[in-house]
Design a protein around this motif. Sequence first.
Motif, PDB file in Angstrom:
ATOM      1  N   UNK A 126      -2.112   1.956  -5.423  1.00  0.00           N
ATOM      2  CA  UNK A 126      -0.836   1.250  -5.733  1.00  0.00           C
ATOM      3  C   UNK A 126      -0.764   0.172  -6.354  1.00  0.00           C
ATOM      4  N   UNK A 127      -1.243  -0.982  -5.768  1.00  0.00           N
ATOM      5  CA  UNK A 127      -1.347  -2.418  -6.415  1.00  0.00           C
ATOM      6  C   UNK A 127      -2.008  -2.142  -8.008  1.00  0.00           C
ATOM      7  N   UNK A 128      -3.017  -1.335  -8.148  1.00  0.00           N
ATOM      8  CA  UNK A 128      -3.343  -1.185  -9.664  1.00  0.00           C
ATOM      9  C   UNK A 128      -2.482  -0.662 -10.650  1.00  0.00           C
ATOM     10  N   UNK A 129      -1.931   0.357  -9.918  1.00  0.00           N
ATOM     11  CA  UNK A 129      -1.102   1.268 -10.930  1.00  0.00           C
ATOM     12  C   UNK A 129       0.249   0.442 -11.227  1.00  0.00           C
ATOM     13  N   UNK A 130       0.792  -0.737 -10.382  1.00  0.00           N
ATOM     14  CA  UNK A 130       1.832  -1.495 -10.411  1.00  0.00           C
ATOM     15  C   UNK A 130       1.694  -2.864 -10.884  1.00  0.00           C
ATOM     16  N   UNK A 131       0.587  -3.312 -10.935  1.00  0.00           N
ATOM     17  CA  UNK A 131       0.356  -4.712 -11.291  1.00  0.00           C
ATOM     18  C   UNK A 131       0.785  -5.227 -12.592  1.00  0.00           C
ATOM     19  N   UNK A 132       1.050  -4.456 -13.430  1.00  0.00           N
ATOM     20  CA  UNK A 132       1.778  -4.819 -14.717  1.00  0.00           C
ATOM     21  C   UNK A 132       3.024  -4.986 -14.457  1.00  0.00           C
ATOM     22  N   UNK A 133       3.615  -4.530 -13.689  1.00  0.00           N
ATOM     23  CA  UNK A 133       4.971  -4.780 -13.507  1.00  0.00           C
ATOM     24  C   UNK A 133       5.275  -6.059 -12.335  1.00  0.00           C
ATOM     25  N   UNK A 134       4.278  -6.112 -11.516  1.00  0.00           N
ATOM     26  CA  UNK A 134       4.544  -6.938 -10.583  1.00  0.00           C
ATOM     27  C   UNK A 134       3.007  -7.673 -10.066  1.00  0.00           C
ATOM     28  N   UNK A 135       2.462  -8.557 -10.785  1.00  0.00           N
ATOM     29  CA  UNK A 135       1.103  -8.918 -10.265  1.00  0.00           C
ATOM     30  C   UNK A 135       1.143  -9.974  -9.230  1.00  0.00           C
ATOM     31  N   UNK A 136       2.277 -10.000  -8.476  1.00  0.00           N
ATOM     32  CA  UNK A 136       2.354 -10.737  -7.314  1.00  0.00           C
ATOM     33  C   UNK A 136       2.455 -10.163  -5.848  1.00  0.00           C
ATOM     34  N   UNK A 137       2.253  -8.972  -6.091  1.00  0.00           N
ATOM     35  CA  UNK A 137       2.395  -7.841  -4.805  1.00  0.00           C
ATOM     36  C   UNK A 137       1.244  -8.543  -3.811  1.00  0.00           C
ATOM     37  N   UNK A 138       1.684  -8.102  -2.512  1.00  0.00           N
ATOM     38  CA  UNK A 138       0.860  -8.394  -1.581  1.00  0.00           C
ATOM     39  C   UNK A 138       0.423  -7.168  -0.509  1.00  0.00           C
ATOM     40  N   UNK A 139      -0.881  -7.083  -0.097  1.00  0.00           N
ATOM     41  CA  UNK A 139      -1.361  -5.942   0.772  1.00  0.00           C
ATOM     42  C   UNK A 139      -1.268  -6.653   2.071  1.00  0.00           C
ATOM     43  N   UNK A 140      -0.812  -6.162   2.885  1.00  0.00           N
ATOM     44  CA  UNK A 140      -0.807  -6.724   4.379  1.00  0.00           C
ATOM     45  C   UNK A 140      -0.600  -5.654   5.580  1.00  0.00           C
ATOM     46  N   UNK A 141      -1.042  -5.834   6.513  1.00  0.00           N
ATOM     47  CA  UNK A 141      -0.800  -5.438   7.643  1.00  0.00           C
ATOM     48  C   UNK A 141      -1.662  -4.144   7.949  1.00  0.00           C
ATOM     49  N   UNK A 142      -2.926  -4.306   7.323  1.00  0.00           N
ATOM     50  CA  UNK A 142      -3.947  -3.080   7.845  1.00  0.00           C
ATOM     51  C   UNK A 142      -4.290  -3.205   9.040  1.00  0.00           C
ATOM     52  N   UNK A 143      -4.346  -2.152   9.742  1.00  0.00           N
ATOM     53  CA  UNK A 143      -4.542  -1.742  11.206  1.00  0.00           C
ATOM     54  C   UNK A 143      -4.582  -0.368  11.486  1.00  0.00           C
ATOM     55  N   UNK A 144      -5.436  -0.305  12.697  1.00  0.00           N
ATOM     56  CA  UNK A 144      -5.635   1.004  13.165  1.00  0.00           C
ATOM     57  C   UNK A 144      -4.336   1.223  14.200  1.00  0.00           C
ATOM     58  N   UNK A 145      -3.737   2.107  14.167  1.00  0.00           N
ATOM     59  CA  UNK A 145      -2.445   2.546  14.775  1.00  0.00           C
ATOM     60  C   UNK A 145      -2.765   3.161  16.134  1.00  0.00           C
ATOM     61  N   UNK A 146      -3.828   4.190  16.276  1.00  0.00           N
ATOM     62  CA  UNK A 146      -4.064   5.160  17.166  1.00  0.00           C
ATOM     63  C   UNK A 146      -5.495   5.966  16.849  1.00  0.00           C
ATOM     64  N   UNK A 147      -6.174   5.967  17.920  1.00  0.00           N
ATOM     65  CA  UNK A 147      -7.241   6.835  17.899  1.00  0.00           C
ATOM     66  C   UNK A 147      -7.282   7.793  19.000  1.00  0.00           C
ATOM     67  N   UNK A 148      -8.144   8.989  19.011  1.00  0.00           N
ATOM     68  CA  UNK A 148      -8.182  10.006  20.130  1.00  0.00           C
ATOM     69  C   UNK A 148      -9.704  10.521  20.133  1.00  0.00           C
TER      70      UNK A 148
END
Length: 163
Positions: A126-148
């Motif tokens: 998503x970052x790669x596809x939108x970087x020309x429009x917004x090179x200042x994007x941030x990716x945050x909050x990567x985490x596991x929500x649940x496991x079974x």
Amino acid sequence: MSSFSHVNASGEANMVDVSGKAVTTREARAEAYVYMSESAIELIQRGDHHKGDIFGVSRVAGIQGAKRTSDLIPLCHPLMLSKVAVDLELQAAKKRVRIEAFCKLDGKTGVEMEALTAASVTALTLFDMCKAVDPAMRIEGLRVLEKLGGKTGHWHAGGEQQP
């Protein structure tokens, strides 16, 4: 606190032996967020981004990422995934896209790394596809929500074990 499973008695990294573990149904969910400018959000809302279906391409990339996790992360077991799903939700008011990845299999080891990889690769695409429009994007909050599945049963991000 338990010891690290990928370190042997000599302190060397090694792949965990799962041969004695029982096959159980295992699932994991992970999330990540991509924060972006209003102009990038508007392009996504209108559906007229010059690169086309950016959510569709990002979703497929995330699924491929989950399938290739053992090639990317040292010591991960190659897994026969039975299900990988990636959902993207535009949260315009918060200027972000929420990504949730789900992985499932019947096996001897968990799928948390595959879910995390799916969420990560989706966010990176998503970052790669939108970087020309917004090179200042941030990716945050990567985490596991649940496991079974497995001996630890049901765990979710609230931290409580479920029976």
